[in-house]
Every structure is written in C-alpha cells, then in structure tokens.
Design an enzyme around this catalytic site. Structure first.
Site, mmCIF file in Angstrom:
data_model
loop_
_atom_site.group_PDB
_atom_site.id
_atom_site.type_symbol
_atom_site.label_atom_id
_atom_site.label_comp_id
_atom_site.label_asym_id
_atom_site.label_seq_id
_atom_site.Cartn_x
_atom_site.Cartn_y
_atom_site.Cartn_z
ATOM 1 N N ASP B 24 -1.162 2.610 -5.878
ATOM 2 C CA ASP B 24 -0.020 3.419 -5.446
ATOM 3 C C ASP B 24 0.145 4.608 -6.381
ATOM 4 O O ASP B 24 0.173 4.435 -7.602
ATOM 5 C CB ASP B 24 1.278 2.596 -5.526
ATOM 6 N N LYS B 81 2.113 5.211 3.895
ATOM 7 C CA LYS B 81 2.889 4.178 4.567
ATOM 8 C C LYS B 81 3.807 4.731 5.653
ATOM 9 O O LYS B 81 4.469 5.751 5.454
ATOM 10 C CB LYS B 81 3.763 3.438 3.546
ATOM 11 N N GLY B 153 6.691 -4.801 -5.864
ATOM 12 C CA GLY B 153 7.588 -4.231 -6.866
ATOM 13 C C GLY B 153 8.179 -5.233 -7.831
ATOM 14 O O GLY B 153 9.164 -4.935 -8.504
ATOM 15 N N ARG B 165 -3.099 -18.293 -0.591
ATOM 16 C CA ARG B 165 -3.438 -19.707 -0.400
ATOM 17 C C ARG B 165 -3.139 -20.156 1.024
ATOM 18 O O ARG B 165 -3.895 -20.933 1.615
ATOM 19 C CB ARG B 165 -2.661 -20.579 -1.388
ATOM 20 N N GLY B 214 2.654 -7.779 -6.488
ATOM 21 C CA GLY B 214 2.949 -8.491 -7.715
ATOM 22 C C GLY B 214 1.839 -8.464 -8.747
ATOM 23 O O GLY B 214 1.976 -9.017 -9.830
ATOM 24 N N GLY B 235 0.497 -1.837 -6.736
ATOM 25 C CA GLY B 235 1.583 -0.917 -6.437
ATOM 26 C C GLY B 235 2.195 -0.402 -7.710
ATOM 27 O O GLY B 235 1.706 0.540 -8.338
ATOM 28 N N SER B 236 3.257 -1.071 -8.133
ATOM 29 C CA SER B 236 3.998 -0.618 -9.306
ATOM 30 C C SER B 236 3.272 -0.967 -10.601
ATOM 31 O O SER B 236 3.563 -0.395 -11.647
ATOM 32 C CB SER B 236 5.376 -1.279 -9.305
#
Lengths: 193, 294
Positions: B24, B81, B153, B165, B214, B235-236
């Site tokens: 990102d 997005k 995030g 999983r 995550g 992402g973050s």
C-alpha cells in the site's frame, strides 16, 4: 529418458507453471533461489513475473554472476516476459538497469501498454510447425532491435517478440500459461545429450 | 484472433505477481520506496488502512490524481481500491488505466447485498474473502484474484491466519468428498456448484490467492506463505513502521525465502519497530472491516 534437470528461477513469478510444462514433457525441474542450486542443472528458465523484483533478488542473493557465467559457457537459458527483459543487453526508456546482458537485444518494457491493453493472440512460429501458437501477452515487452547473431523466431504487428541466440531463447509472452508445450520442447532440444 | 480482457489475460497478471509482495502506498515517494525494495506491485491509496480506521467516517476511492501520479512514478503494476458494489468507481479506475481493481472492504461499502459484476470490465479484479464460499462467490462474479481478508490496519496477524486456515482447510475437506456430496456442500456454502467441483478436482482455488490484513514482519509474511498463500499484501505494515525501506526489503526477501528459517532469521535483524498493533477484541464489531462483503 535421459536424466535432465532444468532449473527454474523461483525468486518470484510464474515458476511453478514452467515446472508443470517440463514435468508434462517428462523432465525433472528444480527451483533456484540460491547459487548452489545452479550446480547440477542442464538448463535454466527465467519465468514471467516482475523484472524489477527479480533483478533486485538476483543481486541480493549472489545469483547474478553465476548465471552470467553459465550463460556464457553455453548453458541453455530461456527467459519469458520478465525473463526476456533480464536477458537483454539494453533496456530502453526505463529507469531499470540491464541485468544479465546475455542476449544482444534492446528491449522495451511494458511496450504494448498496461494491463488494460494486455491480450492473447495466435502466432506463427515456423520452428514449431504449422499450427499457430496461442500466446498470452501481459504488460509485455518487445524487442526493439536485435544483433546479427540473433535469430528472430516470431513477430507480432512488426514487433519482435521471440528470439534465439545460440543457447539462449527470449520470449515476450507466456508459453507457460497455455497447454501448448511446443516452445518448451524446442528449448529442451537445445540441451546437449 | 487477438483478444483483450480475457480470463487468461486477467488471471495471468495475478500469476505473474505470485511469490511477491504488493504494498500500500499513498504518494509517488512511497511508491518509489516500494519499487526499489522489490515490491511486485503497489496499491495506490489516499490513506493506509490504519489511518482509515483512525479517521472513521466513510472511506471512498482515492482521488484519481493521486493514482495517476503513482502510476507515473513506477513501472510495476498499480492497483487501486473501489468500494464494494460501487461499479462507477470501478469504471473510473478502469478509465484511469490501473492494472488491477481491488473491490475492497477497507473502504465503506455502498451496496449491502451486491458486489460489482466484474465480468463487465477489461481490467481484472481482486476481492477479499474469509472462507471458500466467499472466495468462490467473488470468482463467480468475475474476480481474477483473491486475497484472504485478515483484519486490515491492525498489524495483528490472527485474522489473516484464521482466514487462510479456513480457506485451505475447506479446500482439503471438499477434495475428499464424494462427488454426490458436492451439491449439498455448494448449497451450504452459498457458492457456485461448478466452481466448487473445479476446486475439488484441482485441489486449489481457480485463481491466485494472496494473504492480507495484519502482516507486519518478515516472519508474518513467511508464515502466511507456509500456510499456502501465493503472495502477500502489506497495507499499513510498511509505512507505519519506523524504517519503511528496510522493512519493505526484508518482507520481499522473506516472501521469496519463506521456507528457509536460517535466512529468515538473518533477514529479520535490525529492522527497528514494526507498526503498533491492535488487539482485535478492542475493535467494535461495526468497525471490523472483514465483515464487509456478502
């Protein structure tokens, strides 16, 4: 079957698809991520993927010089899409530096446009027989110019998209995304028995 | 015959991204850092998920200027997005020329029943999923790539692991089913029968599946790869850490060398602080992004 082992550069991209094509031809493959994995191979494939990603990892994990040496000694190497870019002597209009510089060709990256412009088409390649080859071009490069020692195997709309130089084959499209194994077979035939 | 926007061309780009990291970014400088670190693509955003979460309110498609500037600054593929169900945002993104559209739960959905009919577009789509049924519904609508959702995030891997999983476990389960059981299973999962049969026969999803939501460390990325995903979205995790360039490089390396623990240990040294994490139970149910999508 002669015992042949083909290395497939597995830093990033469509390496498993190439492995499947060779396995379908009855040939063993090994994923290459570290220099020692180059030791016992009879040929090497550089798959499609992101050429910038692969070139950084090639340098970081000391694969660059060993591959150049093997290529110069005559090891058959086939590069598809990003692999073609990595094999080229020169890359035009790009901030990316040339990498392996094994083939006497100038290439342009993303030369057919972005993903929106990506396409599939039928190609005539004399060396592969009469049936056309279905070829998938994804943000593909093409060859802007090629040296005298480079044989052009195919062009599309006057752009060179498949080349051969002694032990090396460069392909702008993705033969590994179809079920047509003719180009892989053509490459296998380059391996000295 | 020459054709554009075919299924092969759409899924093909995702195949080329495999084994790579998609990062990102919110401006050209970050995009350059990502490209220099070896990212195989970038996601152009106005704000990273952690900031979207903090800001609250309605999150929408980024200003096309931001996306265009990022497209001009790098040569790797650029994704962007659109809100779930917002087919006009998707039309704009296609007009701008992005390489992949993410119909994403990180933004605020505009339709609480329908996703975009992705088959109408020439540009391919990636969509989030938490289980096999959701993944196959999205593929049925035309998604050419899937990412498990995780909880965006948060810098907390637990939801990403859970979703991977579940997807991989369900694939293992249906490949052991008798053929007559598959229709009932498709009904229970709310998923297209033909796609479920395809998964049962091929023992994998029909499209590439990345992990997301995550991932904050090289070990996180390698774990998701070992669990069976094809690549990583961060992402973050990069630009919320205190040394984005080194962390980005380390996550790229760990995604390639995911099954080499000794190398992973070296890669993980001296990276500074990862992004601050969020405990999932501290997030209100209404603010959980993973529950968006139907």
């Amino acid at each position: 079957m002669v015992k042949i082992l083909i290395g497939v550069l597995a830093l990033q991209g469509a390496f498993r698809e190439h492995q499947k094509m060779f396995e379908y031809c009855g040939i063993k493959t090994v994923q290459v991520r570290m220099p020692e994995q180059l030791n016992n191979i009879d040929a090497l494939v550089i798959p499609g993927g992101e050429s910038t990603t692969m070139s950084k990892l090639l340098v970081e994990y000391d694969l660059l010089n060993p591959i150049i040496e093997l290529g110069q000694k005559g090891l058959p190497i086939m590069g598809t899409c990003a692999g073609l870019v990595l094999l080229a002597r020169e890359i035009v209009n790009s901030n990316q530096q040339p990498v392996l510089q094994l083939m006497d060709i100038k290439v342009k990256r993303n030369a057919f446009g972005r993903q929106r412009e990506s396409f599939e088409t039928d190609l005539d390649i004399t060396e592969l027989g009469e049936l056309p080859l279905r070829a998938v071009f994804i943000r593909a490069p093409y060859v802007v110019s090629a040296g005298e020692n480079v044989k052009v195997l195919s062009s599309f709309k006057n752009k060179i998209i498949c080349v051969e130089q002694q032990n090396l084959i460069g392909v702008a499209f993705h033969p590994e995304l179809t079920k047509d194994i003719r180009l892989h077979r053509y490459f296998i035939n380059k391996i000295p028995v | 015959m020459t054709e554009q926007g075919t299924w092969k061309v759409k899924t093909g780009l995702a195949e080329m991204l495999k084994g790579g990291v998609i990062m990102d970014v919110t401006n050209p400088e970050q995009a350059k850092i990502a490209e220099d670190a070896g990212a195989c693509a970038v996601m152009a955003l106005e704000r990273v998920p952690a900031d979207i979460r903090e800001a609250g309110g309605v999150a929408r498609m980024a200003d096309p200027t931001i996306i265009k500037n990022i497209m001009e600054s790098v040569t790797i593929p650029v994704m962007a997005k659109a809100r779930i169900g917002h087919f006009v945002e998707a039309q704009l993104l296609q007009a701008v020329g992005v390489d992949y559209i993410d119909e994403s739960e990180v933004l605020t959905p505009v339709d609480d029943e329908h996703h975009i009919d992705k088959k109408q577009f020439k540009v391919p789509f990636v969509c989030g999923a938490r289980n096999l049924g959701e993944a196959l519904r999205r593929i049925g609508e035309g998604a050419a790539m899937i990412r498990t959702k995780g909880e965006p995030g948060t810098g907390n891997l637990v939801e990403a692991v859970r979703h991977m999983r579940i997807v991989m476990g369900e694939i293992r389960k249906i490949q052991n089913m008798a053929s007559e059981e598959l229709m009932h299973e498709a009904k229970k999962m709310g998923t297209p029968y033909e796609l479920l049969v395809e998964v049962a026969n091929n023992e994998r999803l029909p499209v590439v599946n990345f992990a997301a939501g995550g991932i904050a460390t090289p070990a996180d990325a390698a774990m998701m790869m070992q669990l069976g995903c094809d690549g990583i979205f961060v992402g973050s995790g990069i630009f919320k850490s205190n040394d984005p360039s080194d962390r980005a490089k380390a996550i790229v390396s760990s995604t390639t060398h995911y099954d080499d623990p000794e190398l992973l240990a070296k890669i993980s040294c001296d990276l500074g602080d990862a992004m601050p994490g969020l405990e999932i139970s501290s997030i209100n149910k209404e603010q959980r992004m993973q529950d968006r999508g139907w």
